[in-house]
Motif scaffolding. Structure first.
Motif, PDB file in Angstrom:
ATOM      1  N   ASN A  20     132.484  57.658  34.298  1.00  0.00           N
ATOM      2  CA  ASN A  20     131.378  57.297  35.193  1.00  0.00           C
ATOM      3  C   ASN A  20     131.495  58.051  36.515  1.00  0.00           C
ATOM      4  OD1 ASN A  20     129.378  56.078  36.694  1.00  0.00           O
ATOM      5  ND2 ASN A  20     129.969  53.997  36.159  1.00  0.00           N
ATOM      6  N   LYS A  22     129.861  57.645  39.151  1.00  0.00           N
ATOM      7  CA  LYS A  22     129.647  56.763  40.308  1.00  0.00           C
ATOM      8  C   LYS A  22     130.947  56.084  40.771  1.00  0.00           C
ATOM      9  CE  LYS A  22     125.055  56.767  40.696  1.00  0.00           C
ATOM     10  NZ  LYS A  22     124.473  57.479  41.818  1.00  0.00           N
ATOM     11  N   GLU A  38     126.560  59.748  34.791  1.00  0.00           N
ATOM     12  CA  GLU A  38     126.171  58.585  35.575  1.00  0.00           C
ATOM     13  C   GLU A  38     125.989  57.340  34.713  1.00  0.00           C
ATOM     14  OE1 GLU A  38     122.445  57.786  38.414  1.00  0.00           O
ATOM     15  OE2 GLU A  38     123.394  59.736  38.739  1.00  0.00           O
ATOM     16  N   ASN A  39     126.728  56.300  35.029  1.00  0.00           N
ATOM     17  CA  ASN A  39     126.645  54.989  34.375  1.00  0.00           C
ATOM     18  C   ASN A  39     126.488  55.026  32.851  1.00  0.00           C
ATOM     19  OD1 ASN A  39     126.785  53.796  36.961  1.00  0.00           O
ATOM     20  ND2 ASN A  39     124.592  54.010  37.208  1.00  0.00           N
ATOM     21  N   GLN A  70     132.517  44.662  34.373  1.00  0.00           N
ATOM     22  CA  GLN A  70     132.095  45.735  33.462  1.00  0.00           C
ATOM     23  C   GLN A  70     132.555  45.353  32.051  1.00  0.00           C
ATOM     24  OE1 GLN A  70     131.241  49.050  35.162  1.00  0.00           O
ATOM     25  NE2 GLN A  70     130.263  49.530  33.233  1.00  0.00           N
TER      26      GLN A  70
END
Length: 136
Positions: A20, A22, A38-39, A70
């Motif tokens: 990820n 981010k 991203e994600n 998560q």
């Protein structure tokens, strides 16, 4: 079913946080930001594994220890019991992470979402970074 697949506990674990972009290294990212995506979701990682012809299992009830909100992780089998690689182009955990991170942005579920999102958003504003009141 258990006879054809080896013990799933021996398969490598891959959390979406690992790739990820981010997240920071301290938060659990394991590859370079430039190579990360991203994600990513467990389903997207699973689809990439099936495209690479690697057996995988998604465990939804599991959570990443550093970020227990998560949920989900993917278990992937890289080698058979006798040590031969299932996909010769992927020999390590790191290679798997890099290949999956490269494929997730091109995932069929993502390409549809981005087409609709890109039409509604406008570009960055043309205002300079230095703001404030102008004095006379």
């Amino acid at each position: 079913m258990d006879a054809q697949l080896p013990n799933i506990k021996k398969w490598i674990v891959m959390y979406p946080v690992y790739i990820n972009s981010k997240k920071t290294m301290a938060e659990g990212r394991r590859i370079a930001v430039a190579k990360a995506c991203e994600n990513p979701t467990c389903a997207e990682i699973g689809d990439c594994c099936s495209y690479l012809k690697l057996p995988f299992a998604i465990e939804i009830d599991k959570a990443y220890p550093r970020d227990f909100m998560q949920r989900g992780r993917v278990r992937v089998l890289l080698k058979t019991e006798d040590g031969t690689l299932i996909n010769p182009s992927i020999s390590s955990r790191k290679q798997l992470m890099l290949r999956v991170a490269e494929m997730v942005p091109r995932h069929h579920g993502r390409t549809k979402k981005q087409e609709t999102a890109s039409t509604s958003t406008t570009g960055p504003s043309q205002k300079s970074g230095k703001g404030g009141k102008k004095r006379r």
